[in-house]
Design a protein around this motif. Sequence first.
Motif, PDB file in Angstrom:
ATOM      1  N   ASN A 192      -7.411   4.568   5.700  1.00  0.00           N
ATOM      2  CA  ASN A 192      -7.167   5.854   5.032  1.00  0.00           C
ATOM      3  C   ASN A 192      -7.837   5.883   3.672  1.00  0.00           C
ATOM      4  O   ASN A 192      -7.163   5.985   2.634  1.00  0.00           O
ATOM      5  CB  ASN A 192      -5.662   6.092   4.889  1.00  0.00           C
ATOM      6  N   PRO A 193      -9.167   5.779   3.636  1.00  0.00           N
ATOM      7  CA  PRO A 193      -9.845   5.778   2.329  1.00  0.00           C
ATOM      8  C   PRO A 193      -9.756   7.132   1.643  1.00  0.00           C
ATOM      9  O   PRO A 193      -9.685   8.173   2.298  1.00  0.00           O
ATOM     10  CB  PRO A 193     -11.301   5.440   2.688  1.00  0.00           C
ATOM     11  N   CYS A 208       0.825  -1.211   0.000  1.00  0.00           N
ATOM     12  CA  CYS A 208       0.000   0.000   0.000  1.00  0.00           C
ATOM     13  C   CYS A 208       0.862   1.265   0.000  1.00  0.00           C
ATOM     14  O   CYS A 208       1.839   1.363   0.735  1.00  0.00           O
ATOM     15  CB  CYS A 208      -0.929  -0.006   1.203  1.00  0.00           C
ATOM     16  N   PHE A 209       0.439   2.254  -0.789  1.00  0.00           N
ATOM     17  CA  PHE A 209       1.149   3.528  -0.873  1.00  0.00           C
ATOM     18  C   PHE A 209       0.556   4.567   0.088  1.00  0.00           C
ATOM     19  O   PHE A 209       1.012   5.707   0.118  1.00  0.00           O
ATOM     20  CB  PHE A 209       1.114   4.069  -2.315  1.00  0.00           C
ATOM     21  N   ARG A 210      -0.477   4.157   0.888  1.00  0.00           N
ATOM     22  CA  ARG A 210      -1.032   5.079   1.894  1.00  0.00           C
ATOM     23  C   ARG A 210      -1.001   4.459   3.293  1.00  0.00           C
ATOM     24  O   ARG A 210      -1.724   4.902   4.190  1.00  0.00           O
ATOM     25  CB  ARG A 210      -2.483   5.447   1.538  1.00  0.00           C
ATOM     26  N   LYS A 211      -0.183   3.449   3.490  1.00  0.00           N
ATOM     27  CA  LYS A 211      -0.204   2.727   4.753  1.00  0.00           C
ATOM     28  C   LYS A 211       0.342   3.584   5.898  1.00  0.00           C
ATOM     29  O   LYS A 211       1.178   4.458   5.705  1.00  0.00           O
ATOM     30  CB  LYS A 211       0.593   1.429   4.648  1.00  0.00           C
ATOM     31  N   THR A 212      -0.170   3.297   7.081  1.00  0.00           N
ATOM     32  CA  THR A 212       0.308   3.910   8.319  1.00  0.00           C
ATOM     33  C   THR A 212       0.653   2.793   9.296  1.00  0.00           C
ATOM     34  O   THR A 212       0.478   1.611   8.986  1.00  0.00           O
ATOM     35  CB  THR A 212      -0.761   4.838   8.921  1.00  0.00           C
ATOM     36  N   LYS A 213       1.099   3.140  10.477  1.00  0.00           N
ATOM     37  CA  LYS A 213       1.518   2.133  11.457  1.00  0.00           C
ATOM     38  C   LYS A 213       0.381   1.191  11.830  1.00  0.00           C
ATOM     39  O   LYS A 213       0.586  -0.016  11.981  1.00  0.00           O
ATOM     40  CB  LYS A 213       2.060   2.820  12.707  1.00  0.00           C
ATOM     41  N   GLU A 214      -0.826   1.725  11.973  1.00  0.00           N
ATOM     42  CA  GLU A 214      -1.941   0.878  12.412  1.00  0.00           C
ATOM     43  C   GLU A 214      -2.312  -0.166  11.360  1.00  0.00           C
ATOM     44  O   GLU A 214      -2.876  -1.215  11.687  1.00  0.00           O
ATOM     45  CB  GLU A 214      -3.163   1.732  12.764  1.00  0.00           C
ATOM     46  N   CYS A 215      -1.984   0.098  10.090  1.00  0.00           N
ATOM     47  CA  CYS A 215      -2.322  -0.852   9.022  1.00  0.00           C
ATOM     48  C   CYS A 215      -1.628  -2.200   9.209  1.00  0.00           C
ATOM     49  O   CYS A 215      -2.137  -3.237   8.761  1.00  0.00           O
ATOM     50  CB  CYS A 215      -1.942  -0.278   7.664  1.00  0.00           C
TER      51      CYS A 215
END
Length: 331
Positions: A328-329, A301-308
């Motif tokens: 993060n839609p 994913c190019f929008r991932k964050t830590k919670e992902c």
Amino acid sequence: MIDMLGKPVVVQELRKWYPVRRSVLLSHGQQAFVKSVDDVSFFIEEGEVLGLIGESGCGKSTLSRVLLGLEKPTAGKILFKGEDISEMLKREPKSFRRKAQIVMQNPFDFLDPRETIERALSRALELHQIGSSAKERSEICLQGLEGIGLKPARSFLLRRPRELSGGQLQRICILRSMLLKPLLLVADEPVSMLDVSVRADVLNTLLDLSAENLTSILFVSHDISVTRYVSNRIAVMYLGRIVEIGNADDVVFSPAHPYTEALISNSPSPDPRNKRERITLSGEPPTPINPGPGCYFAPRCFRKTKECANLYPDCVDLGGGHLVWCFNPKN
């Protein structure tokens, strides 16, 4: 999030897990599973076409087989007008087979090459006791062939599959399934093997018969343009889970999940003036053997964050029946 009350076809928290041989175990010694379909829920309205898209190996075919009762689910329920299909299969298997039909990718695999078209159509009617005599069943076949534009119908009755084109055969396969007036039809890549010139005719035959019989259709395809053309809604599947579902135009023109964005950006646009910027995904898809615990798409994913990486996202309602499973839609 999903209101499924009173819908004719309902899938609730469906799972189909395949145990991996004992030589492949998790580090803590527990049994490993290939999670081919993992916690999938959706509904299909009466007479609606729900498109199902995703990469090869995402679980589309497994989901189709479970819906048709060809494989038993590991968990979850499939309801036809409120009745669990597992109970229907135990009590009245033939009745269930009439309610759940399929149109396959290759029409030449669907028909016995030794039989005439009349025999192929009338045998399905005879098996399910539709029509009181051979003459009446023949008349039903004639009317059906006329209705899908194969004229003169009587000449088609006496032909064998090898004497017909792929487009003609696929329309006959659709007709044979629809003569039974099924509740659900699974159309698995029904036009992918046909010439582009005849695809529209076959798709229109499918849509006309669906509207006439109020049959719910699950349309499985890799072709996003074709799926948008035939579908009222589209569901996007990734590694055994539905990651986005909504009205066809919302999903195609306003994708919210990063995987949907990438998938659509790499598909041909129906408008040659609309130049899409392609999204290239880095990394490899995770193994379907016990994926998680985070979002299955996170490694690419190019929008991932830590919670992902730690939690699988809950459903986010974007309004108008547009649902997405993402932290993060894109709004």
